[in-house]
Design a protein around this motif. Structure first.
Motif, PDB file in Angstrom:
ATOM      1  N   ARG A   2       0.825  -1.210   0.000  1.00  0.00           N
ATOM      2  CA  ARG A   2       0.000   0.000   0.000  1.00  0.00           C
ATOM      3  C   ARG A   2       0.847   1.242   0.000  1.00  0.00           C
ATOM      4  O   ARG A   2       0.553   2.213  -0.686  1.00  0.00           O
ATOM      5  CB  ARG A   2      -0.915  -0.012   1.232  1.00  0.00           C
ATOM      6  CG  ARG A   2      -2.031  -1.038   1.164  1.00  0.00           C
ATOM      7  CD  ARG A   2      -2.851  -1.012   2.441  1.00  0.00           C
ATOM      8  NE  ARG A   2      -3.961  -1.938   2.373  1.00  0.00           N
ATOM      9  CZ  ARG A   2      -4.787  -2.166   3.366  1.00  0.00           C
ATOM     10  NH1 ARG A   2      -4.631  -1.523   4.521  1.00  0.00           N
ATOM     11  NH2 ARG A   2      -5.776  -3.020   3.259  1.00  0.00           N
ATOM     12  N   ARG A   3       1.936   1.209   0.791  1.00  0.00           N
ATOM     13  CA  ARG A   3       2.801   2.389   0.869  1.00  0.00           C
ATOM     14  C   ARG A   3       3.483   2.631  -0.475  1.00  0.00           C
ATOM     15  O   ARG A   3       3.599   3.760  -0.938  1.00  0.00           O
ATOM     16  CB  ARG A   3       3.847   2.189   1.978  1.00  0.00           C
ATOM     17  CG  ARG A   3       4.763   3.382   2.131  1.00  0.00           C
ATOM     18  CD  ARG A   3       5.580   3.251   3.399  1.00  0.00           C
ATOM     19  NE  ARG A   3       6.619   4.281   3.398  1.00  0.00           N
ATOM     20  CZ  ARG A   3       7.903   4.010   3.196  1.00  0.00           C
ATOM     21  NH1 ARG A   3       8.306   2.777   3.007  1.00  0.00           N
ATOM     22  NH2 ARG A   3       8.790   4.975   3.207  1.00  0.00           N
ATOM     23  N   ASP A  76      -8.803   4.276   6.506  1.00  0.00           N
ATOM     24  CA  ASP A  76      -7.712   3.476   5.944  1.00  0.00           C
ATOM     25  C   ASP A  76      -7.268   4.050   4.605  1.00  0.00           C
ATOM     26  O   ASP A  76      -8.086   4.413   3.752  1.00  0.00           O
ATOM     27  CB  ASP A  76      -8.158   2.020   5.754  1.00  0.00           C
ATOM     28  CG  ASP A  76      -8.382   1.308   7.080  1.00  0.00           C
ATOM     29  OD1 ASP A  76      -7.695   1.664   8.058  1.00  0.00           O
ATOM     30  OD2 ASP A  76      -9.248   0.413   7.131  1.00  0.00           O
ATOM     31  N   ASP A  77      -5.951   4.137   4.438  1.00  0.00           N
ATOM     32  CA  ASP A  77      -5.355   4.568   3.166  1.00  0.00           C
ATOM     33  C   ASP A  77      -5.867   5.931   2.702  1.00  0.00           C
ATOM     34  O   ASP A  77      -6.086   6.170   1.509  1.00  0.00           O
ATOM     35  CB  ASP A  77      -5.597   3.526   2.070  1.00  0.00           C
ATOM     36  CG  ASP A  77      -5.036   2.157   2.439  1.00  0.00           C
ATOM     37  OD1 ASP A  77      -3.913   2.102   2.966  1.00  0.00           O
ATOM     38  OD2 ASP A  77      -5.730   1.151   2.212  1.00  0.00           O
ATOM     39  N   SER A 201       3.673  -0.084  14.839  1.00  0.00           N
ATOM     40  CA  SER A 201       3.692  -0.388  13.407  1.00  0.00           C
ATOM     41  C   SER A 201       4.429   0.711  12.633  1.00  0.00           C
ATOM     42  O   SER A 201       4.477   1.867  13.062  1.00  0.00           O
ATOM     43  CB  SER A 201       2.255  -0.496  12.892  1.00  0.00           C
ATOM     44  OG  SER A 201       2.200  -0.520  11.487  1.00  0.00           O
ATOM     45  N   LYS A 203       3.359   1.506   9.664  1.00  0.00           N
ATOM     46  CA  LYS A 203       2.334   2.121   8.820  1.00  0.00           C
ATOM     47  C   LYS A 203       2.096   3.559   9.254  1.00  0.00           C
ATOM     48  O   LYS A 203       1.917   3.842  10.431  1.00  0.00           O
ATOM     49  CB  LYS A 203       1.029   1.326   8.914  1.00  0.00           C
ATOM     50  CG  LYS A 203      -0.072   1.859   7.998  1.00  0.00           C
ATOM     51  CD  LYS A 203      -1.326   1.013   8.100  1.00  0.00           C
ATOM     52  CE  LYS A 203      -2.428   1.562   7.191  1.00  0.00           C
ATOM     53  NZ  LYS A 203      -3.675   0.744   7.288  1.00  0.00           N
ATOM     54  N   ARG A 204       2.143   4.471   8.294  1.00  0.00           N
ATOM     55  CA  ARG A 204       1.962   5.902   8.538  1.00  0.00           C
ATOM     56  C   ARG A 204       2.974   6.441   9.553  1.00  0.00           C
ATOM     57  O   ARG A 204       2.766   7.487  10.150  1.00  0.00           O
ATOM     58  CB  ARG A 204       0.541   6.244   9.005  1.00  0.00           C
ATOM     59  CG  ARG A 204      -0.530   5.912   7.994  1.00  0.00           C
ATOM     60  CD  ARG A 204      -1.876   6.461   8.398  1.00  0.00           C
ATOM     61  NE  ARG A 204      -2.043   7.848   7.951  1.00  0.00           N
ATOM     62  CZ  ARG A 204      -2.194   8.879   8.764  1.00  0.00           C
ATOM     63  NH1 ARG A 204      -2.154   8.711  10.079  1.00  0.00           N
ATOM     64  NH2 ARG A 204      -2.352  10.102   8.281  1.00  0.00           N
ATOM     65  N   TYR A 206       3.743   5.196  12.501  1.00  0.00           N
ATOM     66  CA  TYR A 206       3.196   5.175  13.858  1.00  0.00           C
ATOM     67  C   TYR A 206       4.275   5.051  14.934  1.00  0.00           C
ATOM     68  O   TYR A 206       4.180   5.677  15.999  1.00  0.00           O
ATOM     69  CB  TYR A 206       2.190   4.033  14.018  1.00  0.00           C
ATOM     70  CG  TYR A 206       0.818   4.333  13.473  1.00  0.00           C
ATOM     71  CD1 TYR A 206       0.179   5.543  13.751  1.00  0.00           C
ATOM     72  CD2 TYR A 206       0.134   3.406  12.683  1.00  0.00           C
ATOM     73  CE1 TYR A 206      -1.081   5.824  13.253  1.00  0.00           C
ATOM     74  CE2 TYR A 206      -1.137   3.675  12.182  1.00  0.00           C
ATOM     75  CZ  TYR A 206      -1.735   4.879  12.468  1.00  0.00           C
ATOM     76  OH  TYR A 206      -2.988   5.157  11.974  1.00  0.00           O
ATOM     77  N   ASN A 262       3.982  -4.608  15.228  1.00  0.00           N
ATOM     78  CA  ASN A 262       3.000  -4.713  14.143  1.00  0.00           C
ATOM     79  C   ASN A 262       1.658  -4.097  14.524  1.00  0.00           C
ATOM     80  O   ASN A 262       0.690  -4.205  13.771  1.00  0.00           O
ATOM     81  CB  ASN A 262       2.774  -6.180  13.777  1.00  0.00           C
ATOM     82  CG  ASN A 262       4.022  -6.843  13.245  1.00  0.00           C
ATOM     83  OD1 ASN A 262       4.723  -6.279  12.409  1.00  0.00           O
ATOM     84  ND2 ASN A 262       4.329  -8.044  13.730  1.00  0.00           N
ATOM     85  N   GLU A 264      -1.103  -1.303  15.102  1.00  0.00           N
ATOM     86  CA  GLU A 264      -1.550   0.025  14.692  1.00  0.00           C
ATOM     87  C   GLU A 264      -2.366   0.641  15.833  1.00  0.00           C
ATOM     88  O   GLU A 264      -2.692  -0.021  16.812  1.00  0.00           O
ATOM     89  CB  GLU A 264      -2.377  -0.076  13.413  1.00  0.00           C
ATOM     90  CG  GLU A 264      -1.593  -0.633  12.236  1.00  0.00           C
ATOM     91  CD  GLU A 264      -2.460  -0.873  11.017  1.00  0.00           C
ATOM     92  OE1 GLU A 264      -3.555  -0.252  10.927  1.00  0.00           O
ATOM     93  OE2 GLU A 264      -2.068  -1.679  10.153  1.00  0.00           O
ATOM     94  N   GLN A 403       8.745   8.471   8.381  1.00  0.00           N
ATOM     95  CA  GLN A 403       8.696   7.077   7.949  1.00  0.00           C
ATOM     96  C   GLN A 403      10.036   6.376   8.138  1.00  0.00           C
ATOM     97  O   GLN A 403      10.083   5.242   8.629  1.00  0.00           O
ATOM     98  CB  GLN A 403       8.263   6.996   6.483  1.00  0.00           C
ATOM     99  CG  GLN A 403       7.952   5.579   6.044  1.00  0.00           C
ATOM    100  CD  GLN A 403       6.803   4.976   6.840  1.00  0.00           C
ATOM    101  OE1 GLN A 403       5.712   5.534   6.909  1.00  0.00           O
ATOM    102  NE2 GLN A 403       7.043   3.813   7.453  1.00  0.00           N
TER     103      GLN A 403
END
Length: 442
Positions: A2-3, A76-77, A201, A203-204, A206, A262, A264, A403
């Protein structure tokens, strides 16, 4: 994946907008229609209480100004969907999104520059909140809407059962986490509780988002520099000490919930409210949720105690109202922003003490929080924000720094045999290259 997809879309958008003004992503002005309905996107779970509040705010806007609007909530996303909309030249008129996303969105050329002096009620906003809307070039690309800080949510029932005091320093905090992990605070006879609840995580970003307050409180930093020019400081001695302290929570005392690397934020919320972990550093938006799911009597909210620096620094953030480029109703965009920051608009968005708040701390200094909220815990967050709040560094685009920092810290705490200093040295090299890329290296 996704990233990667999001990065690819951003690249497409950047190519599509090459040669165009940052205020106009389309080659031609689409023309203006003051009666056009403005489309509003907000980064919140769809069909939830926050979306309902956003729709109430939009309805009040129509009632007050006549401007019609339509609210769509995504969670999400969100950035991927926004990049897709930009690539298809179908941007919404308004986006309510994180303050930390300003640089990334501006880099895509999808934001209108804001004349701070031309915004009605703009002079009522706190100076600190306006900082969140300022780009690295000193210009404004958003209107502040919501602010927030962070504090410790602690299972007070566990703490009192074990006879432990409210933490006054980091040693106390770690000791409490150890007792929560090893002394069966829930009394079920099983070794199934942990001290810290960490949304680690990547993701974004975090992991970095969560860790930043601890980095600053320990005396560490991302950069040093003045006048808009920066040098990496993420591998300085205080920064290394901060990461080492954090890594020890995973590897030495082992007081962090399983699979934290992992986890979120939405999953971390569940770990706290279901009794997996007893200490969670999070924002005021979770109070209404935890009051229902856990019970107000079972937890307390306290400020982060001072770290090795002698201070307790909290990440300051929130959301801005972004006026998107290419709108057919620029007047409507501005009217929405002005209403959203007015006392009536802020009051609606605060949603009392309910879970539906989309304004945590008001940015309009004329709003009297005690008139809107009866829960005195909100004052703690307001005091932390005012006294100890700190926004992320004012680089042109914070996203790649956040990131890469999240990736590095995540890898270091996931591998207890990793070399912390070497990892941070490599991160500093990445920071240095990115600073040069963005034209702000000292």
């Amino acid at each position: 994946m996704r990233r990667r997809a999001a990065i690819a879309l951003v690249a497409v958008v950047a190519l599509a907008l090459t040669g165009c003004s940052k205020s106009t992503p389309n080659a031609k002005d689409p023309g203006q229609d003051p009666n056009a309905t403005i489309e509003i996107w907000i980064r919140k779970p769809p069909a939830g209480p926050a979306e309902a509040t956003a729709k109430s705010l939009a309805a009040k806007l129509t009632e007050s100004t006549g401007v019609k609007s339509n609210v769509t909530a995504f969670f999400d996303d969100f950035e991927t969907k926004l990049a897709q909309a930009a690539a298809n030249k179908k941007l919404p008129d308004i986006v309510i999104n994180d303050t930390a996303q300003l640089g990334a969105m501006n880099k895509q050329g999808i934001l209108r520059e804001v004349d701070r002096k031309a915004i009605a009620n703009g002079d009522k906003l706190t100076p600190l909140s306006w900082d969140s809307a300022k780009g690295a070039d000193g210009k404004y690309y958003a209107v502040p809407f919501n602010a927030q800080s962070f504090a410790l949510f602690i299972r007070s029932d566990w703490r009192t059962k074990l006879g432990k005091p409210v933490p006054q320093n980091w040693a106390d905090l770690v000791a409490l986490a150890q007792d929560f992990t090893t002394k069966d605070p829930d009394g079920n006879g099983k070794a199934d509780t942990f001290g810290f609840d960490v949304p680690g995580s990547v993701k974004r970003g975090y992991m970095d988002w969560f860790f930043s307050s601890f980095l600053w409180s320990a005396g560490g930093d991302y950069f040093t520099g003045t006048g808009g020019k920066f040098t990496p400081a993420v591998n300085s001695a205080p920064s290394q000490a901060a990461v080492t302290w954090f890594k020890d929570l995973f590897c030495t005392t082992k007081v962090v919930q399983p699979a934290a690397v992992n986890t979120e934020t939405t999953q971390a919320h569940q770990k706290f409210e279901t009794g997996v972990a007893g200490i969670y550093f999070t924002g005021p938006y979770n109070m209404a949720r935890f009051d229902k799911s856990l019970g107000k009597a079972k937890y307390e909210v306290v400020a982060l105690p001072p770290g090795p620096s002698g201070k307790a620094v909290s990440l300051a953030e929130g959301e801005n109202v972004y006026l998107m480029a290419g709108s057919k109703n620029k007047a409507g965009q501005q009217k929405f922003a002005e209403y959203a920051i007015s006392v009536p608009g802020q009051t609606v968005a605060m949603a009392g003490d309910t879970e539906g708040n989309i304004v945590r701390l008001p940015v309009n200094a004329d709003v009297k929080m005690d008139d809107v909220r009866k829960d005195t815990r909100w004052k703690l967050f307001a005091d932390v924000y005012t006294k100890d709040g700190r926004y992320v560094p004012a680089v042109p685009d914070w996203t790649p720094f956040r990131q890469s920092s999240a990736d590095t810290i995540n890898a270091l705490v996931a591998d207890c045999g990793s070399d912390t200093r070497a990892g941070l040295d490599k991160l500093a090299d990445k920071f240095r290259d990115e600073l040069k890329k963005q034209g702000v290296a000292a």
